[in-house]
Design a protein around this motif. Structure first.
Motif, PDB file in Angstrom:
ATOM      1  N   ARG A  48       0.834  -0.982   0.054  1.00 50.31           N
ATOM      2  CA  ARG A  48      -0.302  -0.301  -0.140  1.00 50.31           C
ATOM      3  C   ARG A  48       0.916   1.315  -0.419  1.00 50.31           C
ATOM      4  N   HIS A  49       0.362   2.616  -0.724  1.00 52.57           N
ATOM      5  CA  HIS A  49       0.831   3.456  -0.449  1.00 52.57           C
ATOM      6  C   HIS A  49      -0.079   5.009   0.052  1.00 52.57           C
ATOM      7  N   LEU A  50       0.491   5.101   0.827  1.00 54.97           N
ATOM      8  CA  LEU A  50      -0.024   5.593   2.076  1.00 54.97           C
ATOM      9  C   LEU A  50      -0.107   7.164   2.382  1.00 54.97           C
ATOM     10  N   ASP A  51      -1.399   8.074   1.353  1.00 52.41           N
ATOM     11  CA  ASP A  51      -0.930   9.348   1.854  1.00 52.41           C
ATOM     12  C   ASP A  51      -0.564  10.084   2.479  1.00 52.41           C
ATOM     13  N   LEU A  52       0.718  10.886   2.502  1.00 53.05           N
ATOM     14  CA  LEU A  52       1.051  11.852   3.736  1.00 53.05           C
ATOM     15  C   LEU A  52       0.454  13.172   3.913  1.00 53.05           C
ATOM     16  N   ARG A  53      -0.117  13.835   3.019  1.00 51.67           N
ATOM     17  CA  ARG A  53      -0.172  15.285   2.838  1.00 51.67           C
ATOM     18  C   ARG A  53      -0.808  15.375   4.061  1.00 51.67           C
ATOM     19  N   SER A  54      -2.170  14.931   4.754  1.00 48.75           N
ATOM     20  CA  SER A  54      -2.523  15.396   6.148  1.00 48.75           C
ATOM     21  C   SER A  54      -1.428  15.123   6.823  1.00 48.75           C
ATOM     22  N   VAL A  55      -0.350  15.152   7.358  1.00 44.09           N
ATOM     23  CA  VAL A  55       0.858  15.400   7.752  1.00 44.09           C
ATOM     24  C   VAL A  55       1.459  16.095   7.687  1.00 44.09           C
ATOM     25  N   THR A  56       2.521  16.387   6.407  1.00 44.62           N
ATOM     26  CA  THR A  56       3.073  17.230   5.253  1.00 44.62           C
ATOM     27  C   THR A  56       3.142  18.077   4.100  1.00 44.62           C
ATOM     28  N   ALA A  57       3.364  18.217   3.781  1.00 41.68           N
ATOM     29  CA  ALA A  57       3.264  19.003   2.488  1.00 41.68           C
ATOM     30  C   ALA A  57       4.412  17.700   1.104  1.00 41.68           C
ATOM     31  N   ASP A  58       5.617  17.385   1.801  1.00 45.63           N
ATOM     32  CA  ASP A  58       6.633  16.989   1.093  1.00 45.63           C
ATOM     33  C   ASP A  58       8.246  16.559   2.398  1.00 45.63           C
ATOM     34  N   ILE A  59       7.970  15.477   2.125  1.00 48.11           N
ATOM     35  CA  ILE A  59       9.466  14.849   2.305  1.00 48.11           C
ATOM     36  C   ILE A  59      11.037  15.572   2.640  1.00 48.11           C
ATOM     37  N   ASP A  60      11.495  16.826   3.684  1.00 53.11           N
ATOM     38  CA  ASP A  60      11.970  17.537   3.007  1.00 53.11           C
ATOM     39  C   ASP A  60      12.693  17.890   4.670  1.00 53.11           C
ATOM     40  N   GLY A  61      13.463  18.811   4.477  1.00 55.05           N
ATOM     41  CA  GLY A  61      14.483  18.899   5.757  1.00 55.05           C
ATOM     42  C   GLY A  61      13.525  19.628   7.343  1.00 55.05           C
TER      43      GLY A  61
END
Length: 282
Positions: A21-34
């Protein structure tokens, strides 16, 4: 946990990879960044996953796989960090940590096509373990403090133009390391609890033929030593990428031809996934 970014360049969607599964993370963060990594993002994502708050991303398997971290503020690289590779390069194993830098805009997806730069005759592959920094590291007291500042690990191809790196370098290597697309990264950012990172297998192939095959236990300077030593000279920031060096089996050895248009390079690190790039003419 395994993190990924899916979608067109510049519009990637952050996801947690949970089995198939690929679970949408946009409710937690806009991106995987610093900002995400330095803001306790991994723990927040873990809590959202445990609570069932992450919806499955529709059509995820049809999307391009981007680099699992957004453009880092810095890419620090360790050279000649496997004794056999130092030997094939004509050098003794280094007494001190060898460091150079790549431009942050070299980061691309793990399966993106790579253009051989204009005028290049010696584009070379290099499978490497990448360390992603999770919190600021400056003047660490000892190597034992290093892991607390690591968010996770990635598979990287530290592409190099050897003529630019060595013959016309002017004395340092970054000129041969920073062409566009010269840092395919991913497919995943994997946290340390998911992989026994101090002894995993690294491999590369060109057009299906084996090239590199080693293990991270053969690093001259290990993960903890690298992060600790770098922190004595510079401040590592959340989201920074640190490349740990490549094992033997590259074209620089003279045993294999350099890359040409149409060639396909595949790379793999156990637990961190697999890459495939086709190389095109300028």
């Amino acid at each position: 946990m395994r993190f990924a970014r899916l979608g067109a360049p510049g519009a990637e969607i952050p996801v947690v990879v949970d089995g198939d599964r690929h679970l949408d993370l946009r409710s937690v963060t806009a991106d995987i960044d610093g900002a995400f990594l330095g803001g306790d993002g991994v723990a927040r994502a873990s809590a959202a996953l445990a609570d069932g708050r992450l919806p499955e991303l529709a059509g995820a398997t049809e999307l391009r796989v981007g680099a699992p971290i957004a453009r880092p503020s810095a890419i620090y690289c360790v050279g000649m960090n496997y004794a056999a590779h130092a030997a094939e390069s004509g050098s003794q194993p280094p007494e001190h940590l060898v460091m150079f830098m790549k431009a942050p805009n070299t980061v691309v997806g793990p399966n993106d096509a790579v253009q051989i730069p204009r005028g290049s005759t010696k584009t070379d592959w290099e499978v490497e373990l990448g360390i992603v920094i999770g919190s600021r590291a400056s003047y660490l007291d000892s190597p034992d403090d290093a892991r607390a500042h690591v968010a996770g690990y990635v598979l990287v191809n530290d592409l190099s133009e050897r003529d630019w790196q060595l013959a016309v370098s002017g004395g340092q290597w970054s000129k041969g390391k920073s062409a566009p697309g010269y840092c395919p990264t991913g497919p995943w950012l994997v946290t340390g609890d998911e992989v026994q990172i101090d002894d995993v297998r690294l491999r590369s192939w060109v057009n299906g033929e084996p090239r590199q095959d080693s293990r991270t236990r053969d690093l001259i300077f290990g993960i903890d030593a690298i992060v600790w030593q770098l922190s004595q000279y510079l401040a590592l920031e959340p989201g920074d990428l640190v490349l740990t060096g490549t094992p033997e089996g590259v074209a620089l050895s003279g045993r294999f031809p350099y890359l040409a248009p149409g060639d396909v390079v595949e790379l793999e690190i156990d637990g961190l996934g697999r890459q495939r790039q086709q190389y095109t003419a300028a």
